[in-house]
Structure formats: structure tokens, C-alpha cells
Design a protein around this motif. Structure first.
Motif, PDB file in Angstrom:
ATOM      1  N   ALA A  87      -1.488  15.879  -2.569  1.00 58.34           N
ATOM      2  CA  ALA A  87      -0.331  15.722  -3.453  1.00 58.34           C
ATOM      3  C   ALA A  87      -0.045  14.228  -3.572  1.00 58.34           C
ATOM      4  N   TYR A  88       0.509  13.842  -4.705  1.00 65.39           N
ATOM      5  CA  TYR A  88       0.800  12.432  -4.936  1.00 65.39           C
ATOM      6  C   TYR A  88       2.119  12.322  -5.686  1.00 65.39           C
ATOM      7  N   ALA A  89       2.949  11.365  -5.257  1.00 67.03           N
ATOM      8  CA  ALA A  89       4.218  11.108  -5.937  1.00 67.03           C
ATOM      9  C   ALA A  89       4.401   9.604  -6.083  1.00 67.03           C
ATOM     10  N   GLU A  90       5.008   9.218  -7.191  1.00 73.96           N
ATOM     11  CA  GLU A  90       5.275   7.808  -7.428  1.00 73.96           C
ATOM     12  C   GLU A  90       6.430   7.697  -8.418  1.00 73.96           C
ATOM     13  N   GLN A  91       7.157   6.614  -8.329  1.00 74.16           N
ATOM     14  CA  GLN A  91       8.164   6.325  -9.342  1.00 74.16           C
ATOM     15  C   GLN A  91       8.041   4.865  -9.756  1.00 74.16           C
ATOM     16  N   SER A  92       8.624   4.557 -10.891  1.00 70.44           N
ATOM     17  CA  SER A  92       8.634   3.168 -11.338  1.00 70.44           C
ATOM     18  C   SER A  92       9.590   2.368 -10.458  1.00 70.44           C
ATOM     19  N   GLU A  93       9.743   1.112 -10.722  1.00 75.15           N
ATOM     20  CA  GLU A  93      10.471   0.204  -9.841  1.00 75.15           C
ATOM     21  C   GLU A  93      11.867   0.711  -9.490  1.00 75.15           C
ATOM     22  N   GLY A 131      12.961   5.226  -3.623  1.00 76.49           N
ATOM     23  CA  GLY A 131      11.881   6.074  -4.084  1.00 76.49           C
ATOM     24  C   GLY A 131      10.519   5.461  -3.819  1.00 76.49           C
ATOM     25  N   PRO A 132       9.461   6.264  -3.909  1.00 80.81           N
ATOM     26  CA  PRO A 132       8.105   5.785  -3.612  1.00 80.81           C
ATOM     27  C   PRO A 132       7.504   4.967  -4.753  1.00 80.81           C
ATOM     28  N   ASN A 133       8.062   3.766  -4.984  1.00 80.43           N
ATOM     29  CA  ASN A 133       7.571   2.944  -6.094  1.00 80.43           C
ATOM     30  C   ASN A 133       6.162   2.417  -5.841  1.00 80.43           C
ATOM     31  N   HIS A 134       5.733   2.441  -4.591  1.00 77.93           N
ATOM     32  CA  HIS A 134       4.361   2.039  -4.297  1.00 77.93           C
ATOM     33  C   HIS A 134       3.455   3.228  -4.023  1.00 77.93           C
ATOM     34  N   GLY A 135       3.981   4.450  -4.243  1.00 73.09           N
ATOM     35  CA  GLY A 135       3.164   5.643  -4.139  1.00 73.09           C
ATOM     36  C   GLY A 135       3.284   6.359  -2.806  1.00 73.09           C
ATOM     37  N   ARG A 136       3.094   7.659  -2.852  1.00 73.51           N
ATOM     38  CA  ARG A 136       3.119   8.499  -1.650  1.00 73.51           C
ATOM     39  C   ARG A 136       1.954   9.478  -1.726  1.00 73.51           C
ATOM     40  N   ILE A 137       1.030   9.338  -0.816  1.00 74.73           N
ATOM     41  CA  ILE A 137      -0.126  10.234  -0.744  1.00 74.73           C
ATOM     42  C   ILE A 137       0.119  11.235   0.380  1.00 74.73           C
ATOM     43  N   VAL A 138       0.020  12.520   0.074  1.00 75.81           N
ATOM     44  CA  VAL A 138       0.233  13.564   1.069  1.00 75.81           C
ATOM     45  C   VAL A 138      -1.040  14.393   1.182  1.00 75.81           C
ATOM     46  N   ILE A 183       0.841  -1.197   0.000  1.00 74.40           N
ATOM     47  CA  ILE A 183       0.000   0.000   0.000  1.00 74.40           C
ATOM     48  C   ILE A 183       0.873   1.242   0.000  1.00 74.40           C
ATOM     49  N   PRO A 184       0.358   2.377  -0.477  1.00 78.37           N
ATOM     50  CA  PRO A 184       1.162   3.603  -0.510  1.00 78.37           C
ATOM     51  C   PRO A 184       1.520   4.098   0.887  1.00 78.37           C
ATOM     52  N   SER A 225       4.770  13.269 -10.207  1.00 72.78           N
ATOM     53  CA  SER A 225       4.157  13.961  -9.078  1.00 72.78           C
ATOM     54  C   SER A 225       3.018  14.825  -9.606  1.00 72.78           C
ATOM     55  N   ALA A 226       2.006  14.998  -8.786  1.00 72.85           N
ATOM     56  CA  ALA A 226       0.844  15.783  -9.192  1.00 72.85           C
ATOM     57  C   ALA A 226       0.135  16.287  -7.940  1.00 72.85           C
ATOM     58  N   PHE A 227      -0.694  17.304  -8.118  1.00 79.53           N
ATOM     59  CA  PHE A 227      -1.467  17.868  -7.023  1.00 79.53           C
ATOM     60  C   PHE A 227      -2.956  17.764  -7.364  1.00 79.53           C
ATOM     61  N   GLY A 228      -3.751  17.464  -6.353  1.00 79.97           N
ATOM     62  CA  GLY A 228      -5.184  17.606  -6.464  1.00 79.97           C
ATOM     63  C   GLY A 228      -5.913  16.567  -7.275  1.00 79.97           C
TER      64      GLY A 228
END
Length: 460
Positions: A143-149, A112-119, A48-49, A285-288
Motif C-alpha cells: 500500500a502507498y499513501a502520499e499527500q502534497s506539501e 501528512g505523508p508529504n514524502h510518502g508512506r510505503i506499507v 525518504i518515505p 493512496s493506492a494498493f499494489g
């Protein structure tokens, strides 16, 4: 050897292996917990993120997982060192010379947040419930950030040094120390052979015309003319000198001073981040956006960010140090020392964002998407390694001490300033010259520092 000639040989090996794993993966499993989304890239390893509930009166607990687990996280570090030193005494000279070699290797996957980061946060203009935890429950990401593996960061570098110094008793009252260290700092290399990524602005247009991924970024596997290290090695000579003068020849008044140059290499793990782009890692990364809107966004139309070395910039941080002090013995077994100490550290590294949103670009659209206003539309943030920050220290120091008898004490006072430039995202490219906008007291500045200690041996 004889008493005037000694030899010292030192060899050392350091090995550290950190292994981390969840005891029960079901506690953080998307499938087991019923979390339905795979994210932008779908490289979550079923974790989970990470969920950060921001701050303020509406903050909730941080939840979820730690970055980098796939599903385990490890770090393996090796350090080899060898030195050979020789000391020779003849007449009024004590000369030393030596050789030093060091190899440092750091092997670990990216974090890095390969499984996602929800802020979530009260600061977000996109929240629509008034409570950060409630925003998470309805699937709204501030805000949301994620990277590939995450890929393996297997980076190492060497350091070779020759040094020589002499302590010369010029006269019974004067001692002069002088010497130099010649250092070769090998560039950090990707031991997997793909190469560290570098930024080369001159190839941006041709890369765009050819439809190349990551325009302006290159690495050894893409262009063999680029070294595996991305940049070259560094050579430097570090001179040092010091003087001690017994002013009246009775040991009561002694003047000391010295100056020297010191070079050092950034820690090997700092270069690991430059493996990612060349290995195909993408960051988003993206917002909203809502969590369903993020699902499967991975496409050629997205702008990805990352970090790269600056082609041709192979400098290492350096420090100029200097000092002058007067030591005076006083009655009642007191000792007074007055001195000035200064240094200047420059070529300090940081990662300014080359693709920061220009000042004022979003004044008419404060809630808009920042990526629409970046100079390079094919990137989000693009952080380029630079060695351009500097700091200065100037301090006047006073020490009064008594180190005799049953009652001892020290009283010390320092009046000093720590000034320099601070690096913030994009500042080096938006605020030029940086010193005009960013020079001033640093966070470590302490104008006045006073200390006192004592020890008292009581009667039995």
C-alpha cells in the motif's frame, strides 16, 4: 468587601513551543542515500518515505522518516484565560456567580505523508516474494499513501461563559444545590484567512458542471458566504442540581443525589485537518503499485481524498450525568456507601467516510481497485465530520471503609455496563440506522471491578 462577600479574579497564560529537527538530514536524504523516486507529487523535501514492514512472521523493522517534517516540524500553542467569581452569603444561602473567557490557538504544519508512506504486509494480495522486506527491496508497495506539501494549520477558538449557583440550607437536615452555566463556544477559525473546508452536497452537480476542483467542498476563500470557520458558533445552557438529606438528623444516614448537563468543545487541533483541502492539499493512496509506477502520477485524472466539516452542523459534544447514593455509618467505625451512577454522552464526533465502497460491491472483483467502486468517482476517501456517536454508562457501586485508628481499609465493588455506538470508516453511510448495526458494549466496558486497599500503622 465584608466577610459575607468575596471576590476572586484569576488570569492565566500558557505558552508551549515544540521544535523538532533532524540532527543530520543526510541520514534521511533521498539524494544522499541514492533513493531515485520523487513520488506522486514530488513534495518530499528530499526526505525518504516512511516504510512500515507490516506484521506477522515475515515482518521487518519500520524505517524511514516521521510525517510532517519540511524539513523541520514545530508546534506552537497559546492559551489565554480570565475568570471573575463573586460569592455572597446571606441567611441560609451561599450564592456564587462568575464569568469565564478562554482563547486557545494551535499553530503547526500538517503532519501528512508529504514524502510518502510505503506499507508492506503479509496481508497484501500484491506481494510477490513472500517477505515484506524483500518486497521493499524489489520496489513492490503493498500500500502507498502520499499527500502534497503540508500547509500551516493556524487555528483558534474562543469560549465565553456566565454561571450562577446557590447552596441553600433548606433545613438543618436538607441542603439543596442548584445552578446553571451559559456557554458560547466560538467556532474554530483558520487564522490565515483561507477558511476551513465544509461539505455541501447541494452544490455537487453545479460544481461538476463548472469543472470545479473538489465538487461539493467549499471554504471562505472560494465562497465568502461561508464563514472562515466553515460552520457557526454554538450556545448552550447547562443546568445542574444536587440534594443532600440527613435522613434522621444524626449524621448516621445520608442520602445524596444530583444531575447535570455538561457541554465541551473539541480540542482546537482536531479542526486543523480541515484547513488542508481549502489550501489545495491533495491526498493519494493506492494498493499494489510498484515504486516506479507511482512516479509522477500527479494529474487531473487522479481521485483525491480529504476531510471536511459538515455544513450547518455546529453542535458540540454533551454529557448528561446523574447519581444517587446512600451513606450509612456502621459499628466499629465502618462506613458503607451504596450508589447508582449513570451518564449519557452524545453528539460525540467522528469522521465517517462518505465515499466508502458499498457493501458487496467488490464481491466479484476482490482484488480490484477500490476507487473504481466508490459512489463519488472524483474522490477516494471523503471523511465528513459528524457529531452522531453516543455512549451510556450505568453502574451500581458499593464501598465499605474504615478510616479511624491504626488499621484502615477500603473495599469497593462496581457492577456496570458501558454501551454505545462505535464509528468505523463509512459505517454511518453504509449501515443505516447506525444504532441497529453498531450499538453494544464498548471497548471500555468492564462489567465487574473490585478493589481493596489497607494501611496499618505498626507499633514503634
Amino acid at each position: 468587601f465584608d466577610p459575607t462577600l468575596t471576590s476572586e479574579t484569576i488570569a492565566s497564560l500558557t505558552y508551549i513551543d515544540f521544535q523538532n529537527a533532524y540532527e543530520d538530514l543526510s541520514d534521511v536524504s533521498r539524494s544522499e542515500l541514492g533513493y531515485p523516486y520523487e513520488g506522486v507529487f514530488g513534495d518530499s523535501y528530499d526526505l525518504i518515505p516512511a516504510m512500515e514492514m507490516g506484521g506477522g512472521i515475515d515482518a521487518g523493522p519500520n524505517l524511514g522518516t516521521v510525517f510532517g517534517f519540511q524539513p523541520d516540524l514545530f508546534a506552537t500553542k497559546w492559551q489565554y484565560a480570565f475568570s471573575q467569581n463573586v460569592t455572597k452569603v446571606w441567611g441560609t444561602h451561599t450564592a456564587k456567580l462568575g464569568f469565564f473567557w478562554e482563547r486557545v490557538i494551535n499553530t503547526q504544519p500538517g503532519s501528512g505523508p508529504n514524502h510518502g508512506r510505503i506499507v508492506e504486509g503479509y496481508w497484501s494480495p500484491f506481494v510477490n516474494t513472500g517477505n515484506t522486506f524483500a518486497d521493499l527491496l524489489v520496489g513492490q508497495a503493498g500500500a502507498y499513501a502520499e499527500q502534497s506539501e503540508n500547509v500551516l494549520h493556524d487555528v483558534g477558538w474562543d469560549r465565553w461563559e456566565l454561571w450562577a449557583q446557590d447552596s441553600w440550607k433548606v433545613s438543618p437536615r436538607v441542603t439543596l444545590n442548584y445552578g446553571a452555566r451559559a456557554s458560547w463556544f466560538g467556532a474554530a477559525e483558520d487564522r490565515q484567512g483561507n477558511g476551513l473546508s465544509v461539505w455541501d452536497e447541494s452544490r455537487c452537480e453545479s460544481d461538476l458542471a463548472a469543472g470545479t476542483d473538489f465538487p461539493g467542498i467549499t471554504w471562505y476563500a472560494r465562497d465568502p458566504s461561508i464563514p472562515v470557520s466553515g460552520i457557526g458558533s454554538t450556545f448552550g445552557v447547562q443546568p445542574r442540581v444536587g440534594l443532600a438529606w440527613d435522613v434522621f438528623g444524626d449524621g448516621e444516614t445520608v442520602l445524596r443525589g444530583g444531575a447535570g448537563l455538561y457541554l465541551w468543545k473539541n480540542a482546537v487541533n482536531e479542526y486543523s485537518q480541515f484547513v488542508d483541502l481549502g489550501a489545495g492539499v491533495r491526498q493519494f493512496s493506492a494498493f499494489g503499485l510498484t515504486l516506479p509506477q507511482l512516479e509522477g502520477l500527479d494529474s487531473d485524472e487522479l481521485a483525491f481524498g480529504g476531510s471536511a466539516l459538515n455544513l450547518g452542523e455546529d453542535r458540540v459534544p454533551r454529557s448528561w450525568n446523574w447519581s444517587l447514593s446512600l451513606n450509612q455509618r456502621l459499628p466499629w467505625s465502618l462506613n458503607l456507601e451504596l450508589g447508582y451512577v449513570g451518564n449519557r454522552n452524545d453528539r460525540n464526533s467522528h469522521l465517517p467516510n462518505l465515499n466508502a465502497v458499498p457493501l458487496g460491491a467488490m464481491l466479484d472483483d476482490p482484488g480490484g481497485a477500490p476507487n473504481h467502486y466508490r459512489p463519488l468517482q472524483y474522490y477516494s476517501e471523503l471523511n465528513i465530520w459528524r457529531h452522531t456517536l453516543f455512549s451510556e454508562y450505568h453502574g451500581l457501586q458499593a464501598l465499605l471503609a474504615r478510616q479511624r485508628g491504626r488499621f484502615n481499609f477500603t473495599l469497593a465493588y462496581t457492577f456496570s455496563k458501558v454501551l454505545g455506538t462505535s464509528g468505523t470508516a463509512g459505517s454511518e453511510y453504509l449501515l443505516t440506522p447506525l444504532r441497529d448495526f453498531s450499538y453494544g458494549p464498548l471497548a471500555s466496558d468492564r462489567t465487574h471491578v473490585a478493589t481493596g486497599t489497607f494501611s496499618w500503622l505498626l507499633p514503634e
